[in-house]
Design an enzyme around this catalytic site. Sequence first.
Site, PDB file in Angstrom:
ATOM      1  CG  PHE A   1      -1.812   1.272   1.206  1.00 27.55           C
ATOM      2  CD1 PHE A   1      -2.950   1.318   0.413  1.00 27.55           C
ATOM      3  CD2 PHE A   1      -1.474   2.398   1.937  1.00 27.55           C
ATOM      4  CE1 PHE A   1      -3.745   2.470   0.355  1.00 27.55           C
ATOM      5  CE2 PHE A   1      -2.255   3.554   1.888  1.00 27.55           C
ATOM      6  CZ  PHE A   1      -3.394   3.589   1.100  1.00 27.55           C
TER       7      PHE A   1
ATOM      8  CG  ASP B   1       5.552   3.594   1.930  1.00 28.51           C
ATOM      9  OD1 ASP B   1       5.557   4.239   3.006  1.00 28.51           O
ATOM     10  OD2 ASP B   1       4.541   3.467   1.219  1.00 28.51           O
TER      11      ASP B   1
ATOM     12  CE  LYS C   1      -0.979   5.868   7.773  1.00 28.13           C
ATOM     13  NZ  LYS C   1      -0.628   5.210   6.531  1.00 28.13           N
TER      14      LYS C   1
HETATM   15  C1  LIG Z   1      -0.865   5.475   5.095  1.00 28.94           C
HETATM   16  C2  LIG Z   1       0.178   5.033   4.135  1.00 28.94           C
HETATM   17  C3  LIG Z   1       0.415   5.726   2.929  1.00 28.94           C
HETATM   18  C4  LIG Z   1      -0.436   6.890   2.495  1.00 28.94           C
HETATM   19  O1  LIG Z   1      -0.370   7.967   3.357  1.00 28.94           O
HETATM   20  P1  LIG Z   1      -1.434   9.173   3.225  1.00 28.94           P
HETATM   21  O2  LIG Z   1      -0.954  10.174   4.225  1.00 28.94           O
HETATM   22  O3  LIG Z   1      -2.777   8.602   3.522  1.00 28.94           O
HETATM   23  O4  LIG Z   1      -1.357   9.665   1.829  1.00 28.94           O
HETATM   24  C5  LIG Z   1       1.466   5.305   2.134  1.00 28.94           C
HETATM   25  N1  LIG Z   1       2.229   4.252   2.472  1.00 28.94           N
HETATM   26  C6  LIG Z   1       2.026   3.564   3.612  1.00 28.94           C
HETATM   27  C7  LIG Z   1       2.929   2.424   3.950  1.00 28.94           C
HETATM   28  C8  LIG Z   1       0.988   3.914   4.471  1.00 28.94           C
HETATM   29  O5  LIG Z   1       0.765   3.203   5.580  1.00 28.94           O
END
Ligand SMILES: *Cc1c(COP(=O)(O)O)cnc(C)c1O
Length: 384
Positions: free
Chosen positions: A123, A210, A239
């Site tokens: 994701f 990521d 986050k």
């Molecule tokens: C939450 C998340 C995203 C997206 O972040 P947003 O602030 O919602 O755009 C991307 N990568 C990972 C691993 C995430 O957990």
Amino acid sequence: MSTYARLPLTFSRGEGVYLFNTEGRRYLDGIAGIGVNGLGHAHPAVTAAIREQAGRLVHTSNLYRIAEQEALAASLTAVAGMESCFFGNSGAEANEAAIKLARLYGHQRGVEKPTVVVLEGAFHGRTLATLSATGNRKIQAGFEPLVSGFVRAPVDDIAAVEKIAAQNPDVVAVLAEPIQGEGGVRPLAPAYLQALRELCDRKQWLLMLDEVQTGNGRTGSYFHYQQLGFTPDVVTTAKGLGNGVPIGACLARGEAARVFAAGHHGSTYGGNPLVCSAASAVVDTILGEDLPARALARGEQIRDTLSNLLAGDERLVEIRGHGLMIGIELRADCGELVARALERGLLINVTAGNTLRLLPPLVISEAEAAELAEGVAALIQSLH
Ligand SMILES: *Cc1c(COP(=O)(O)O)cnc(C)c1O
């Protein structure tokens, strides 16, 4: 617009690991705004930073130098072992920056159609490029045509990536979460990640991690890769970085750190004085109070308690994760548990259908962690 299936509940106030709804009922927050409120709610250091900065200067734009942004970039690059940093306003934007960086890196090396290897179950966000990088058809369906330039590989299968390398001369980078979050709290095998690092070195690809969810102390180190013994070329985070103010960062080192020049990328709000002051307070608190170590200890405590209370339970498949990123996979879909947890005054989350996910604030105390683990075990035992 109807983009969210919301629970019938509104909060008006928070304090530490607790949220209070508009009727004054208290909830133990086991999800922390989806891994955002690492310092809990209304943390005094963050509140003070926002108050002070809001009273002085909120925004000027990236037409000018921004001292608060430079200070945050300095502490983040230092803790990450990185050299340069770009600020956006979310995780998806941090990943967009990484994807654009990889493409430009490719073009600068004469690759016409630069391609990024991404993983099944990944994701990376909801913008067009990041949903195309995401390995979940539900998130992509209806939004075709997808952005091209991604090739997908199964997780923990280095031979599959070697095969892609042999067949596709356009690959310039690999993008992966070290622990897949939305995909069900699935840690990639450390040996696989190490093998990806070696393959990227050999092929001169960028290894881009990521760490939007795993970063900022959650898994027991500032970034998760610091427990793996190697450094990526690019890392993205968001986050937990702002504890609730919208901020995302893309950090790079080596050749990757020097790919972008003026005009290549930008953001009107990105890295403004307000969010950077708040995020600096977050980073200073995480490091100053050694919250990664705390996350490690409390995470172990929660997983141990759950393992003990659920030993031999037919409903349990596996407990996964590191630090305070915890996934409890159950044999059946468990979406109903979220509403039942509310009745017990607990906020939890279910991801990938059958995995109960806990991302509590890193500041959770031993007693609060016990309350959370015992509550969750009782919930699972209430399932038929
Ligand atoms: C939450 C998340 C995203 C997206 O972040 P947003 O602030 O919602 O755009 C991307 N990568 C990972 C691993 C995430 O957990």
